[in-house]
Design a protein around this motif. Structure first.
Motif, PDB file in Angstrom:
ATOM      1  N   ARG A 114       0.793  -1.179  -0.050  1.00  0.00           N
ATOM      2  CA  ARG A 114       0.094  -0.247  -0.043  1.00  0.00           C
ATOM      3  C   ARG A 114       0.762   1.271   0.075  1.00  0.00           C
ATOM      4  O   ARG A 114       0.447   2.411  -0.418  1.00  0.00           O
ATOM      5  N   LYS A 117       0.825   3.117  -3.331  1.00  0.00           N
ATOM      6  CA  LYS A 117      -0.519   3.972  -3.666  1.00  0.00           C
ATOM      7  C   LYS A 117      -0.516   5.300  -2.776  1.00  0.00           C
ATOM      8  O   LYS A 117      -0.718   6.364  -3.599  1.00  0.00           O
ATOM      9  N   GLU A 271       0.603  -9.247   0.052  1.00  0.00           N
ATOM     10  CA  GLU A 271      -0.570  -8.559   0.289  1.00  0.00           C
ATOM     11  C   GLU A 271      -1.847  -9.600   0.041  1.00  0.00           C
ATOM     12  O   GLU A 271      -2.720  -9.524   1.039  1.00  0.00           O
TER      13      GLU A 271
END
Length: 300
Positions: A114, A117, A271
């Motif tokens: 993450r 992002k 993930e």
């Protein structure tokens, strides 16, 4: 060296040949040489002992490189083959243990996959003003910075290898983007495992697709090389190598972690560990492979 490698490995993809050639240069540097020699005399037992003392991932890469270089010279040395098999086996055992390597431990972001992002969002806030400019009026520096944001965004959703660096903007060659309905997709017809898995056709995530809608007009208005990514100076085609450097240096500078494509692929896979384990357990229960399992899905 590239020509020798092509002759010794006629079935290798062009990207693999480039990677092997670059790795041979790296091995020559380890041997204390400024350039790759024209014969195999430099691939000595002493050099082999040197690479055996390096971290496992480097030992594996350099041992494979030594075998590839020997093949390019038309030579074979069992010691190098044994070292390659030894390094590969040790690496597989380490990988199968699902324990992080020292390199992964050093470069693992706090938020895992993450983090990309989050970084993409930060970079977008810095280049959002470029989206208000007419594509043909976007300067080289601004376009390059927008491209930096796009590359990070792409890998925040799609963990390809370095194939993005060879993507064309029209349906030409092996790797290209194309419109699929209202969204964009990418076709990767030339990649490391194409012979075993075939071409990759991937519908791009909406944030990536939306970014292409904005970035592509800049590319078309300011370049004529036909590829998606460009250099800052001269706006020529950006090489695969330089795209990978852009990826690593940007993550190093911005989040303090040096993330290459291999690391990004590990982050994304980790993930999705729970769903991977669930799929594997179902395959064992049904006695099916992934493709056969998909055929048993029934949609309303």
């Amino acid at each position: 060296m590239e020509e020798l490698l092509r002759k010794s490995c006629p079935n290798c993809t062009a990207s693999s040949i480039k990677t092997y050639a670059q790795n041979v240069k790296g091995l020559a540097k380890v041997a204390g040489l400024k350039a790759v020699p024209t014969n195999a005399k430099w691939l000595t037992g002493k050099l082999l002992e040197t690479i055996k003392s390096k971290p496992l991932n480097q030992y594996k890469r350099l041992a494979i490189t030594g075998v590839k270089a020997l093949g390019a010279y038309g030579k074979k040395d069992q010691k190098w083959h044994d070292a390659m098999n030894d390094a590969t086996a040790k690496y597989a055992k380490k990988r199968d243990s699902q324990q992080r390597t020292d390199r992964e431990e050093r470069n693992w972001p706090k938020d895992g996959y993450r983090a990309l992002k989050t970084l993409a969002s930060t970079l977008h806030s810095e280049v959002e003003y470029v989206e208000k400019q007419a594509p043909a009026r976007v300067g080289a520096s601004d376009m390059y910075e927008y491209q930096r944001y796009f590359v990070i965004l792409f890998y925040a959703y799609h963990a390809l290898r370095g194939d993005l660096g060879d993507v064309r903007i029209e349906r030409k060659g092996q790797n290209y983007i194309y419109k699929k309905g209202k969204s964009w997709a990418v076709h990767i017809g030339q990649h490391k495992t194409v012979k075993s898995v075939g071409a990759i056709d991937l519908k791009l995530a909406k944030p990536v697709s939306d970014a292409i809608d904005i970035f592509l007009p800049m590319v078309r208005a300011n370049t004529d090389h036909g590829y998606l990514l460009s250099t800052k100076r001269g706006r020529n085609k950006l090489s695969r190598k330089d795209m990978l450097i852009l990826l690593r240096t940007t993550t190093q500078d911005r989040i303090g972690k040096r993330l290459g494509v291999q690391m990004i692929r590990v982050l994304k896979t980790t993930e999705h560990l729970k769903s991977i384990d669930e799929a594997s357990e179902l395959q064992r229960e049904l006695g099916h492979g992934a493709e056969m399992q998909r055929r048993y899905v029934s949609k309303a």
